[in-house]
Design a protein around this motif. Structure first.
Motif, short mmCIF file in Angstrom:
data_model
loop_
_atom_site.label_atom_id
_atom_site.label_comp_id
_atom_site.label_asym_id
_atom_site.label_seq_id
_atom_site.Cartn_x
_atom_site.Cartn_y
_atom_site.Cartn_z
N ALA A 178 -76.05 -89.39 -46.25
CA ALA A 178 -75.84 -88.52 -45.11
C ALA A 178 -75.70 -87.11 -45.65
CB ALA A 178 -74.57 -88.93 -44.36
N VAL A 179 -76.47 -86.18 -45.09
CA VAL A 179 -76.46 -84.79 -45.59
C VAL A 179 -76.48 -83.82 -44.43
CG1 VAL A 179 -77.73 -85.45 -47.67
CG2 VAL A 179 -79.00 -84.57 -45.69
N TYR A 180 -76.13 -82.58 -44.74
CA TYR A 180 -76.48 -81.45 -43.90
C TYR A 180 -77.55 -80.68 -44.64
CZ TYR A 180 -72.80 -81.79 -40.35
OH TYR A 180 -72.02 -82.19 -39.29
N ILE A 181 -78.49 -80.11 -43.92
CA ILE A 181 -79.55 -79.33 -44.55
C ILE A 181 -79.66 -77.98 -43.84
CG2 ILE A 181 -81.32 -80.50 -43.12
CD1 ILE A 181 -83.27 -80.02 -45.52
N ARG A 182 -79.69 -76.94 -44.65
CA ARG A 182 -79.76 -75.58 -44.11
C ARG A 182 -81.20 -75.10 -44.09
NH1 ARG A 182 -76.66 -70.13 -46.34
NH2 ARG A 182 -76.54 -69.07 -44.33
N VAL A 183 -81.68 -74.76 -42.89
CA VAL A 183 -83.04 -74.28 -42.70
C VAL A 183 -82.97 -72.96 -41.94
CG1 VAL A 183 -85.32 -74.77 -41.78
CG2 VAL A 183 -83.87 -76.67 -42.56
N SER A 184 -83.54 -71.91 -42.51
CA SER A 184 -83.57 -70.60 -41.84
C SER A 184 -82.20 -70.17 -41.35
CB SER A 184 -84.57 -70.63 -40.68
OG SER A 184 -85.87 -70.96 -41.13
N GLY A 185 -81.18 -70.41 -42.18
CA GLY A 185 -79.84 -69.93 -41.86
C GLY A 185 -79.01 -70.84 -40.97
N SER A 186 -79.56 -71.95 -40.51
CA SER A 186 -78.83 -72.88 -39.65
C SER A 186 -78.70 -74.24 -40.31
CB SER A 186 -79.52 -73.03 -38.29
OG SER A 186 -79.55 -71.80 -37.60
N TRP A 187 -77.58 -74.93 -40.04
CA TRP A 187 -77.34 -76.25 -40.61
C TRP A 187 -77.70 -77.35 -39.61
CZ3 TRP A 187 -76.20 -77.04 -45.64
CH2 TRP A 187 -75.68 -75.97 -46.38
N TYR A 188 -78.37 -78.41 -40.13
CA TYR A 188 -78.77 -79.55 -39.30
C TYR A 188 -78.32 -80.84 -39.98
CZ TYR A 188 -81.94 -76.10 -37.22
OH TYR A 188 -82.46 -74.98 -36.61
N LYS A 189 -78.05 -81.86 -39.15
CA LYS A 189 -77.74 -83.18 -39.69
C LYS A 189 -79.01 -83.80 -40.26
CE LYS A 189 -74.11 -84.31 -36.30
NZ LYS A 189 -74.29 -83.21 -35.34
N GLY A 190 -78.84 -84.60 -41.32
CA GLY A 190 -79.99 -85.26 -41.91
C GLY A 190 -79.63 -86.54 -42.61
N VAL A 191 -80.65 -87.37 -42.84
CA VAL A 191 -80.49 -88.56 -43.67
C VAL A 191 -81.50 -88.43 -44.81
CG1 VAL A 191 -81.99 -89.90 -42.12
CG2 VAL A 191 -80.50 -91.09 -43.74
N LEU A 192 -81.00 -88.51 -46.02
CA LEU A 192 -81.81 -88.22 -47.21
C LEU A 192 -82.07 -89.47 -48.02
CD1 LEU A 192 -81.34 -85.30 -49.72
CD2 LEU A 192 -81.27 -87.65 -50.56
N ASN A 193 -83.28 -89.59 -48.51
CA ASN A 193 -83.60 -90.66 -49.45
C ASN A 193 -84.01 -90.04 -50.79
OD1 ASN A 193 -84.41 -93.76 -49.75
ND2 ASN A 193 -85.97 -92.56 -50.78
N ILE A 194 -83.36 -90.48 -51.85
CA ILE A 194 -83.76 -90.07 -53.19
C ILE A 194 -84.13 -91.32 -53.96
CG2 ILE A 194 -81.31 -90.00 -53.87
CD1 ILE A 194 -82.09 -87.97 -56.04
N GLY A 195 -85.34 -91.33 -54.50
CA GLY A 195 -85.77 -92.52 -55.23
C GLY A 195 -87.26 -92.59 -55.41
N TYR A 196 -87.76 -93.81 -55.46
CA TYR A 196 -89.16 -94.05 -55.84
C TYR A 196 -89.95 -94.80 -54.76
CZ TYR A 196 -87.16 -92.69 -60.29
OH TYR A 196 -86.50 -92.00 -61.28
N LYS A 197 -89.35 -94.97 -53.58
CA LYS A 197 -89.99 -95.64 -52.44
C LYS A 197 -90.66 -96.96 -52.84
CE LYS A 197 -91.94 -91.58 -51.56
NZ LYS A 197 -92.67 -90.46 -50.96
N PRO A 198 -89.85 -97.92 -53.31
CA PRO A 198 -90.39 -99.18 -53.83
C PRO A 198 -91.15 -100.02 -52.82
CG PRO A 198 -88.01 -99.34 -53.55
CD PRO A 198 -88.37 -97.90 -53.35
N THR A 199 -90.96 -99.77 -51.52
CA THR A 199 -91.73 -100.50 -50.51
C THR A 199 -93.21 -100.16 -50.62
OG1 THR A 199 -89.81 -100.49 -49.03
CG2 THR A 199 -91.96 -100.94 -48.02
N PHE A 200 -93.50 -98.95 -51.09
CA PHE A 200 -94.89 -98.48 -51.15
C PHE A 200 -95.41 -98.29 -52.57
CE2 PHE A 200 -92.93 -96.77 -47.25
CZ PHE A 200 -93.75 -97.36 -46.30
N HIS A 201 -94.52 -98.22 -53.56
CA HIS A 201 -94.95 -97.88 -54.92
C HIS A 201 -94.28 -98.77 -55.96
CE1 HIS A 201 -96.73 -94.16 -53.39
NE2 HIS A 201 -95.58 -93.87 -52.81
N ASP A 202 -94.95 -98.88 -57.10
CA ASP A 202 -94.31 -99.41 -58.30
C ASP A 202 -93.48 -98.26 -58.86
OD1 ASP A 202 -93.56 -100.13 -60.84
OD2 ASP A 202 -95.56 -100.77 -61.48
#
Length: 323
Positions: A228-252
């Protein structure tokens, strides 16, 4: 705050600067321990009626001395560090280019050129601060090297939950994904900056478009998973959901590089090539491989709902600084 970059040997004369109280340290993260050192210097400067200053170094000394990349990744980039120090209300920031020739300075030479030579009248540093070749100078030797030209204050370690607050501890917490505990030690949530770049554009085809982020600096990144993250775009903060990784569903995972992508909630603008800032709030789960696209979509929806719940919970948290 005036930022002065120094390359060794620097050419500043003492009379070029006003008298200063100087806080010394590397200050990666500008955590609560660092803040105590810097705020002590600021208070002393106010007491003496002179300017406050901070001296830091770039790159990390171990990168130069050990020729190691172990500390190349940072909690705060040099720009982030400057921003956090400026918030404290410091007048001057010295950024010293840490080179092999600078590292060879004897303790007395360092004091003469980088404290006395910069018009230092009082020095503040942590109890374990060292200076000069091989770190031979310590806070115990500093009065001798001062030539009675300045005084000093030693700041003892800052402890929380029976642990010394340190950059090493914070690095471990980030790497382990324990980001929701970071405000206890950092005094704020962890933030990183990056540029939105073109990705595989798969997210939009399954109803969850994402901003793919290429980090600007070599930040220490949390362990793979969903956050769960907040992300700042053009000076405003928005709620977000972030994925960090290698997307194993689609890739080795062994064939692709690490990716960081954020689904920005209730947001539909095109933001390619824009700089954004991510505020990491809480780890939701580890990365996993799904047997079908439908399974993945259902899980992303659950992740989104979990992220919203977490973000709403901490919305009024005193540690959440939208600055």
């Amino acid at each position: 705050m005036k930022i002065i970059e120094l390359k060794h040997p620097h050419s500043i004369n003492q009379q070029d600067l006003p008298p200063i109280v100087l806080a010394l340290g590397y200050f990666d993260g500008v955590h609560l321990g660092h803040q105590k050192v810097i705020k002590t210097a600021k208070a002393k400067a106010e007491e003496l009626g002179i300017n406050s200053a901070v001296m830091t170094f770039y790159p990390h000394p171990s990168v130069v001395l050990r020729k190691s990349n172990a500390h190349a990744a940072c909690i705060t980039s040099i720009k982030d560090k400057a921003e956090e120090i400026e918030k404290i209300g410091i007048d001057y920031l010295f950024i010293v280019d840490f080179t092999p020739s600078f590292a060879e300075l004897l303790p007395q030479q360092f004091v003469d050129q980088y404290i006395i030579g910069l018009h230092g009248k009082h020095v503040v540093a942590g109890f374990d601060y060292t200076y000069g070749r091989l770190g031979k100078g310590t806070m115990e030797t500093l009065p001798f090297h001062s030539r009675e030209m300045f005084t000093q204050t030693v700041v003892e370690k800052v402890v929380e939950n029976n642990e010394k607050i340190s950059s090493t501890l914070i690095r471990e917490l980030i790497l382990n994904g324990d980001i929701d505990t970071l405000p206890t030690y950092l005094g704020r949530f962890y933030k990183t900056k990056g540029i939105v770049v073109h990705g595989e554009k798969r997210g939009r085809t399954i109803g969850f478009p994402t901003a793919n982020i290429e980090h600007i600096d070599e930040y220490i990144l949390p362990s793979t998973g969903v956050y769960a993250v907040y992300i700042r775009v053009s000076g405003s903060w928005y709620k977000g959901v972030l994925n960090i990784g290698y997307k194993p569903t689609f890739h080795d995972p062994s064939t692709v590089k690490l990716s960081v992508e954020v689904h920005i909630i209730d947001f539909s603008d095109s933001i390619y090539d824009q700089e954004v800032q991510v505020m990491w709030i809480k780890r939701i789960r580890s990365e996993q491989k799904f047997n079908s696209i439908d399974e993945l979509i259902a899980q992303i929806q659950r992740d989104k709902e979990a992220a919203i719940r977490h973000l709403e919970t901490i919305k009024r948290d005193k540690n959440l600084h939208f600055v």
